[in-house]
Design a protein around this motif. Structure first.
Motif, mmCIF file in Angstrom:
data_model
loop_
_atom_site.group_PDB
_atom_site.id
_atom_site.type_symbol
_atom_site.label_atom_id
_atom_site.label_comp_id
_atom_site.label_asym_id
_atom_site.label_seq_id
_atom_site.Cartn_x
_atom_site.Cartn_y
_atom_site.Cartn_z
ATOM 1 N N TRP A 149 13.739 65.015 51.566
ATOM 2 C CA TRP A 149 12.534 65.263 50.777
ATOM 3 C C TRP A 149 11.277 65.072 51.622
ATOM 4 O O TRP A 149 10.247 65.699 51.370
ATOM 5 N N HIS B 182 9.387 68.134 52.935
ATOM 6 C CA HIS B 182 8.834 69.132 52.004
ATOM 7 C C HIS B 182 7.523 69.727 52.504
ATOM 8 O O HIS B 182 7.384 70.963 52.551
ATOM 9 N N SER C 214 24.337 70.274 38.768
ATOM 10 C CA SER C 214 22.903 70.275 38.476
ATOM 11 C C SER C 214 22.501 71.542 37.728
ATOM 12 O O SER C 214 21.674 71.502 36.800
ATOM 13 N N CYS D 247 20.775 71.981 33.979
ATOM 14 C CA CYS D 247 19.582 72.787 33.678
ATOM 15 C C CYS D 247 19.859 73.846 32.629
ATOM 16 O O CYS D 247 19.029 74.117 31.765
ATOM 17 N N SER E 289 18.578 63.187 42.324
ATOM 18 C CA SER E 289 17.707 64.351 42.161
ATOM 19 C C SER E 289 17.495 64.680 40.680
ATOM 20 O O SER E 289 16.393 65.036 40.273
ATOM 21 N N HIS F 164 13.903 64.994 38.802
ATOM 22 C CA HIS F 164 13.381 66.277 38.321
ATOM 23 C C HIS F 164 13.539 66.489 36.822
ATOM 24 O O HIS F 164 12.865 67.362 36.256
ATOM 25 N N TRP G 216 15.672 83.030 43.806
ATOM 26 C CA TRP G 216 15.233 81.639 43.931
ATOM 27 C C TRP G 216 14.328 81.592 45.161
ATOM 28 O O TRP G 216 14.770 81.873 46.265
ATOM 29 N N PHE H 251 13.739 71.962 48.117
ATOM 30 C CA PHE H 251 14.058 71.999 46.696
ATOM 31 C C PHE H 251 15.499 71.599 46.431
ATOM 32 O O PHE H 251 16.383 71.811 47.255
ATOM 33 N N ASN H 252 15.704 71.062 45.229
ATOM 34 C CA ASN H 252 17.052 70.835 44.711
ATOM 35 C C ASN H 252 17.395 71.910 43.691
ATOM 36 O O ASN H 252 16.518 72.633 43.195
ATOM 37 N N GLU I 106 18.247 71.989 40.574
ATOM 38 C CA GLU I 106 17.743 71.959 39.200
ATOM 39 C C GLU I 106 16.290 72.383 39.086
ATOM 40 O O GLU I 106 15.746 72.439 37.972
ATOM 41 N N GLN I 107 15.659 72.723 40.196
ATOM 42 C CA GLN I 107 14.268 73.151 40.157
ATOM 43 C C GLN I 107 14.113 74.658 39.973
ATOM 44 O O GLN I 107 12.981 75.153 39.947
#
Length: 405
Positions: free
Chosen positions: A127, A130, A152, A156, A240, A244, A367, A373-374, A376-377
């Protein structure tokens, strides 16, 4: 059409490359060229032969020490990939990310970084990249395997389509396969054993709750597998997901183990073979766990003998339109079917297919973002659609009540 550099030549890499090649063969995906690189060139060549036999697609191979950042930079500059897919060891995440930064190339992996000398699993190190990735105008997608990864996305998708709010989440990972060995691991033995022997942690009411490794056990009846004992563990997607989707009050991860496996593991621990502390042997420094890895069966060799199924999913309890509900979404994967398609057992298959899907979504710009990013974002729907289309179909059911443990 896009070129990918895949680093690593284990079972997961083999599956991902086979699945990418399938799309090249039928013209259905964003992939145009595949370069496979690893420290052991012979493993790359073996995968390339299998891919050619199964799909009639040619892939290129190179020898690479992924710990060597300048060497990785040179290979990226020479080959010009649109995406680097890191399917090597988690220790190598940061060196490969450094090479991607130096060349302004997108990055994807399936497991978070961990240091070689400490069994510590957290996203902080990655992270921290980023802002640098954002400034470079490139994207890193972390954890595009099954768990982390699909679990994940499952979460979501449940939040998007079934809940206004998720209160509790349980991730259940069951491998009901039998490989016929007295003791063997279904993915890298060193990573597997470090993970299992680490203290268990789960997230509850805004804090981490830590318990001794393998001290919490529950029996659970897994569809198409049967009743298995599963154990509370720490897994990186807890970190994560709680970051999030902070509304989730409790997140737990469970994994199944057979009694014989745990007996062998206990003996190995008792005699010091799972230690990651260096010892001196015949004038040389060795790490016992790394020596154990060298004498255990290579996970990629287990495909032909492994029979049975995996069952991995998430159970969420929360509120929809003012009413409490519990929903279970899962995938069931056949080891035999995975081997027939790609020459690899189901644990490699369930990680390699999501690595391909995450790559495809990045390369097709479904995407997209600058930074780290993970899973679930991003919008879960295109990923869920691709799971159904590429060998990991999922099913969803509403349970009568929340879990009673």
């Amino acid at each position: 059409m896009s070129k990918v550099l895949v680093i690593g030549a284990g079972g997961v890499s083999s599956v991902a490359v086979h699945k990418m090649a399938q799309q090249i063969a039928d013209g259905s995906g964003p992939f145009s060229d595949i370069l496979l690189a690893s420290r052991t060139l012979e493993k790359c060549e073996s995968i390339a032969l299998s891919v050619k036999k199964r799909t009639d697609v040619d892939i290129s191979v190179e020898q690479l020490d992924a710990d060597d950042v300048p060497a990785t930079v040179a290979l990226i500059e020479k080959s010009g990939p649109d995406l680097v897919v890191n399917l090597a060891l988690p220790y190598q995440d940061l060196p490969i990310m450094d090479a991607c930064l130096a060349t302004k190339t997108d990055y994807l992996d399936t497991a978070n970084y961990e240091p070689r000398d400490e069994a510590k699993f957290e996203y902080k190190w990655q992270w921290d990249y980023h802002e640098r990735f954002k400034e470079a105008g490139i994207m890193a997608l972390l954890g595009s395997g099954f768990d982390p990864g699909v679990t994940s996305v499952f979460t979501c998708w449940l939040k998007k389509h079934h809940f206004d709010r998720i209160d509790t989440l349980d991730i259940l990972d069951c491998n009901g396969g039998d490989h016929g060995q007295h003791f063997a691991t279904n993915f890298n033995p060193e990573i597997n054993i470090r993970e299992i022997t680490a203290p268990a942690r789960h997230w509850e009411d805004g804090q981490w709750v830590e318990t001794p490794a393998l001290s919490h056990k529950q029996a659970f009846d897994f569809e198409e597998v049967g009743e298995k004992n599963m154990y509370l563990m720490y897994h990186e997607e807890i970190e994560s997901l709680k970051t999030h989707i902070p509304e989730i009050r409790r997140i737990r991860f469970w994994m199944t183990f057979g009694d014989a496996y745990l007996t062998h593991l206990e003996v190995l621990q008792n005699v010091g073979m799972t230690s990651i502390e260096e010892i001196e042997y015949q004038g040389k420094k060795i790490v016992p766990l790394q020596f154990l890895k060298a004498v255990l069966p290579e996970p990629a060799s287990l495909g032909e003998t492994t029979k049975g199924k995996t069952n991995i999913g998430v159970i969420a309890t929360g509120v929809k339109n003012g009413e409490q509900k519990t929903v279970y979404v899962k995938n069931i994967c056949s080891h035999e079917a995975a081997f027939q398609e790609t020459g690899n057992q189901g644990v490699s298959y369930t990680t390699g297919v999501p690595a391909m899907i995450g790559s495809a979504l990045m390369l097709s710009n479904k995407w997209r973002g600058d930074g780290v990013f993970n899973m679930e974002q991003f919008d879960p729907d295109p990923f869920m659609d691709m799971l159904n289309a590429h060998g990991l179909p999922w099913k969803v059911e509403q349970l009568d009540a929340p879990l009673d443990f």
